[in-house]
Motif scaffolding. Structure first.
Motif, PDB file in Angstrom:
ATOM      1  N   GLY A  67       0.460  16.015   7.956  1.00  0.00           N
ATOM      2  CA  GLY A  67      -0.527  16.673   7.700  1.00  0.00           C
ATOM      3  C   GLY A  67      -1.569  16.335   7.876  1.00  0.00           C
ATOM      4  N   VAL A  68      -1.388  14.755   7.936  1.00  0.00           N
ATOM      5  CA  VAL A  68      -3.012  14.207   8.382  1.00  0.00           C
ATOM      6  C   VAL A  68      -2.717  12.847  10.075  1.00  0.00           C
ATOM      7  N   VAL A  69      -1.713  13.154   9.747  1.00  0.00           N
ATOM      8  CA  VAL A  69      -1.445  12.102  11.091  1.00  0.00           C
ATOM      9  C   VAL A  69       0.007  12.609  11.658  1.00  0.00           C
ATOM     10  N   GLU A  70       0.254  11.902  12.557  1.00  0.00           N
ATOM     11  CA  GLU A  70       1.329  12.465  13.377  1.00  0.00           C
ATOM     12  C   GLU A  70       2.641  11.081  13.124  1.00  0.00           C
ATOM     13  N   ASP A  71       1.871   9.903  13.204  1.00  0.00           N
ATOM     14  CA  ASP A  71       2.732   8.527  14.300  1.00  0.00           C
ATOM     15  C   ASP A  71       2.289   7.485  13.058  1.00  0.00           C
ATOM     16  N   ALA A  72       2.195   6.531  13.451  1.00  0.00           N
ATOM     17  CA  ALA A  72       1.497   5.578  12.839  1.00  0.00           C
ATOM     18  C   ALA A  72       0.345   4.998  13.758  1.00  0.00           C
ATOM     19  N   GLU A  73       0.437   5.505  15.097  1.00  0.00           N
ATOM     20  CA  GLU A  73      -0.056   4.654  15.878  1.00  0.00           C
ATOM     21  C   GLU A  73      -2.075   5.127  15.600  1.00  0.00           C
ATOM     22  N   PRO A  74      -2.659   5.733  14.382  1.00  0.00           N
ATOM     23  CA  PRO A  74      -3.846   5.813  14.709  1.00  0.00           C
ATOM     24  C   PRO A  74      -4.137   4.429  12.800  1.00  0.00           C
ATOM     25  N   LEU A  75      -3.152   4.341  12.388  1.00  0.00           N
ATOM     26  CA  LEU A  75      -3.169   2.646  11.651  1.00  0.00           C
ATOM     27  C   LEU A  75      -3.003   1.420  12.648  1.00  0.00           C
ATOM     28  N   ARG A  76      -1.979   1.242  13.554  1.00  0.00           N
ATOM     29  CA  ARG A  76      -1.982   0.448  14.811  1.00  0.00           C
ATOM     30  C   ARG A  76      -3.382   0.481  15.028  1.00  0.00           C
ATOM     31  N   ALA A  77      -3.775   1.387  15.878  1.00  0.00           N
ATOM     32  CA  ALA A  77      -5.403   0.875  16.052  1.00  0.00           C
ATOM     33  C   ALA A  77      -6.415   0.687  15.223  1.00  0.00           C
ATOM     34  N   THR A  78      -6.255   0.686  14.086  1.00  0.00           N
ATOM     35  CA  THR A  78      -6.845   0.288  12.913  1.00  0.00           C
ATOM     36  C   THR A  78      -7.050  -0.860  12.697  1.00  0.00           C
ATOM     37  N   VAL A  79      -6.740  -1.657  12.533  1.00  0.00           N
ATOM     38  CA  VAL A  79      -5.574  -2.605  12.964  1.00  0.00           C
ATOM     39  C   VAL A  79      -6.356  -3.002  13.230  1.00  0.00           C
ATOM     40  N   ALA A  80      -5.801  -2.779  14.818  1.00  0.00           N
ATOM     41  CA  ALA A  80      -6.856  -3.804  16.481  1.00  0.00           C
ATOM     42  C   ALA A  80      -7.808  -3.749  15.833  1.00  0.00           C
ATOM     43  N   LEU A  81      -8.446  -2.384  15.448  1.00  0.00           N
ATOM     44  CA  LEU A  81     -10.288  -2.468  15.259  1.00  0.00           C
ATOM     45  C   LEU A  81     -10.557  -3.610  14.138  1.00  0.00           C
ATOM     46  N   ALA A  82     -10.176  -3.794  13.260  1.00  0.00           N
ATOM     47  CA  ALA A  82     -10.178  -5.091  12.255  1.00  0.00           C
ATOM     48  C   ALA A  82     -10.088  -6.138  13.063  1.00  0.00           C
ATOM     49  N   ASP A  83      -9.856  -6.621  13.561  1.00  0.00           N
ATOM     50  CA  ASP A  83      -8.784  -7.797  14.196  1.00  0.00           C
ATOM     51  C   ASP A  83     -10.555  -8.449  15.340  1.00  0.00           C
ATOM     52  N   LYS A  84     -10.559  -6.809  15.374  1.00  0.00           N
ATOM     53  CA  LYS A  84     -11.355  -7.088  17.229  1.00  0.00           C
ATOM     54  C   LYS A  84     -12.836  -6.941  16.223  1.00  0.00           C
ATOM     55  N   ILE A  85     -13.555  -7.026  14.711  1.00  0.00           N
ATOM     56  CA  ILE A  85     -14.789  -6.918  14.650  1.00  0.00           C
ATOM     57  C   ILE A  85     -14.592  -8.237  13.542  1.00  0.00           C
ATOM     58  N   GLY A  86     -13.294  -8.955  13.121  1.00  0.00           N
ATOM     59  CA  GLY A  86     -13.331 -10.225  12.094  1.00  0.00           C
ATOM     60  C   GLY A  86     -13.960 -10.213  10.595  1.00  0.00           C
ATOM     61  N   GLY A  87     -14.736 -11.080  11.160  1.00  0.00           N
ATOM     62  CA  GLY A  87     -15.197 -11.217   9.501  1.00  0.00           C
ATOM     63  C   GLY A  87     -14.312 -11.624   8.682  1.00  0.00           C
ATOM     64  N   GLY A  88     -13.645 -11.583   8.567  1.00  0.00           N
ATOM     65  CA  GLY A  88     -12.448 -11.191   7.180  1.00  0.00           C
ATOM     66  C   GLY A  88     -12.126  -9.652   7.278  1.00  0.00           C
ATOM     67  N   MET A  89     -12.452  -8.895   7.655  1.00  0.00           N
ATOM     68  CA  MET A  89     -12.099  -7.662   8.197  1.00  0.00           C
ATOM     69  C   MET A  89     -11.011  -6.715   7.692  1.00  0.00           C
ATOM     70  N   GLY A  90     -11.025  -6.340   6.172  1.00  0.00           N
ATOM     71  CA  GLY A  90      -9.587  -6.177   6.013  1.00  0.00           C
ATOM     72  C   GLY A  90      -8.594  -4.225   6.157  1.00  0.00           C
ATOM     73  N   VAL A  91      -7.574  -4.205   5.643  1.00  0.00           N
ATOM     74  CA  VAL A  91      -7.375  -3.185   5.935  1.00  0.00           C
ATOM     75  C   VAL A  91      -6.918  -2.398   4.360  1.00  0.00           C
ATOM     76  N   CYS A  92      -7.127  -0.847   4.504  1.00  0.00           N
ATOM     77  CA  CYS A  92      -6.029  -0.209   2.834  1.00  0.00           C
ATOM     78  C   CYS A  92      -5.544   0.650   3.647  1.00  0.00           C
ATOM     79  N   VAL A  93      -4.194   0.456   3.223  1.00  0.00           N
ATOM     80  CA  VAL A  93      -3.862   2.356   4.369  1.00  0.00           C
ATOM     81  C   VAL A  93      -2.995   3.082   2.996  1.00  0.00           C
ATOM     82  N   HIS A  94      -3.405   4.775   3.228  1.00  0.00           N
ATOM     83  CA  HIS A  94      -3.020   5.401   1.966  1.00  0.00           C
ATOM     84  C   HIS A  94      -1.154   5.896   3.206  1.00  0.00           C
ATOM     85  N   THR A  95      -0.024   5.976   1.944  1.00  0.00           N
ATOM     86  CA  THR A  95       1.080   5.217   2.173  1.00  0.00           C
ATOM     87  C   THR A  95       1.972   6.709   1.827  1.00  0.00           C
ATOM     88  N   THR A  96       1.445   7.861   0.675  1.00  0.00           N
ATOM     89  CA  THR A  96       1.975   9.021   0.865  1.00  0.00           C
ATOM     90  C   THR A  96       2.391   9.636   1.607  1.00  0.00           C
TER      91      THR A  96
END
Length: 382
Positions: free
Chosen positions: A164-193
């Motif tokens: 109902g929010v996303v159809e698959d996990a691709e937005p998470l993959r893109a979020t992790v890639a963005l955090a990697d790209k920005i760097g500086g220790g940027m983490g990711v928190c994912v809601h999994t319900t």
């Protein structure tokens, strides 16, 4: 030695140092100090905590606190009477309003607050408005700019992976890639319900220090298989340093999943509330952090383990280990005093399954940075 307060006669429990004994805790200014055997006369007060448990100020790692800018959030200082002195806002604001969140909600509060920034620019505006997590809508330039302005206050990016929010996990993959790209220790928190993909697929994408939140959710794809075993990818993620937060909420916890995980030896790294204005002080699903802690005691965890999940463990993820979440000398004087009472508490999950606990930590006093900000009428009457 000159000190401001001495708390005497209480059972001091500090998971970071392993202390569990009756001892004194001394406070000078905003810090805890070591008396080193010296006799000290406090400037302000000697507090008798006999019959009480003295703990580090609690840390609620998953909250929603942008009360000026979101329809779901609470005021941070409302948590102080429950012994909570530090918190993390889990994505109530995005890059468009993150600065406003700090200025209007976090900065005026006595609670020490860090935050995750949701990748949807507007944040969690209201419970009836669904965020758009399409990677094409990520405002990379502004996300980077805001993160670089607050690198020590923003822990990383937040995204929800739910049907109902996303159809698959691709937005998470893109979020992790963005955090990697920005760097500086940027983490990711994912809601999994109620995720549209298996829990293991989500866990596979996460890096050391990233947070898999709502780890005991019971809707759809849970971390526990039909054989009662933990998904191997989830176990592998824990091995490489992914953090598992139980982040309770109202619809984000299921007893069947939680008890099966605990039976399999899978404990949460962090226990947090996911407080919003429809759950704060409202039974039976969450109410506040001490009430939530009573549920885990009833599920068989010992008190020191539960305390670790609400003090030293979240402090480490916040980059504040040794500064908060502990009573060791030099740490901020964030202190909570509780009485453990025989009180019946009914806990419910998203399916209204119930568990009744019979022990509750009842807050008596909260100190934040050396200031008494809450004191129960029944406690410390001179």
């Amino acid at each position: 030695m000159k000190v401001d307060y001495i708390i005497r006669n209480g059972r001091v429990m500090d998971p970071l140092t392993g202390v569990d004994e009756v001892r004194d805790v001394a406070v000078c200014g905003s810090r805890i100090v070591d008396l080193g055997g010296e006799i000290a006369e406090p400037r302000w007060a000697e507090i008798d905590a006999a019959g009480c448990i003295v703990t580090p100020g609690l840390i609620d790692f998953h909250t929603h606190l942008y009360h000026e800018g979101s329809g779901i959030c609470i005021r941070p200082d409302f948590m102080l009477p429950y012994g909570t002195t530090a918190a993390v806002d889990a994505g109530s604001a995005g890059c468009a309003n993150m600065r406003a969140f700090f200025h209007t909600a976090a900065d005026p509060s006595a609670v020490k607050i860090k935050a995750y920034m949701t990748v949807f620019s507007g944040g969690q505006i209201d419970g009836n408005i669904i965020e758009d997590f399409s990677p094409s809508k990520f405002n990379e330039a502004l996300i980077r700019r805001v993160y670089e302005k607050f690198p020590h206050r923003i822990l990383g990016l937040k995204i929800r992976i739910s049907k109902g929010v996303v159809e698959d996990a691709e937005p998470l993959r893109a979020t992790v890639a963005l955090a990697d790209k920005i760097g500086g220790g940027m983490g990711v928190c994912v809601h999994t319900t109620n995720s549209p993909v298996p829990a293991g697929e989500i866990a596979d994408m996460l890096r050391p220090g990233d947070v898999f939140c709502h780890c005991f959710q019971g809707a759809g794809n849970t971390i526990v298989g039909s054989d009662g075993k933990i998904d191997p990818a989830v176990l592998a993620a824990r091995e490489r340093g992914v953090i598992f937060d139980a982040a309770n909420g109202r619809g984000n916890f299921g007893f069947k999943a939680a008890l099966a995980a605990l039976d399999a030896g899978f404990l949460p790294d962090i226990i947090s509330t996911d407080l919003t204005n429809d759950k704060f002080n409202m039974p039976y699903y969450c109410k506040n952090l001490p009430t939530l802690m009573s549920k885990y005691l009833a599920m068989g965890l010992d008190l020191m383990t539960v305390l670790r999940c609400v003090t030293s463990a979240p402090a480490k993820v916040m980059g504040m280990e040794g500064k908060i979440g502990t009573l060791k000398a030099g740490a901020y004087a964030d202190i909570a005093i509780f009485k453990e009472k025989d009180i019946r508490v009914v806990h419910r999950d998203f399916q209204n399954d119930e568990l009744v606990s019979d022990k509750l930590l009842v807050p008596q006093l909260t100190m934040a940075s050396g200031e008494i900000l809450y004191c129960s009428n029944e406690f410390y009457n001179g």
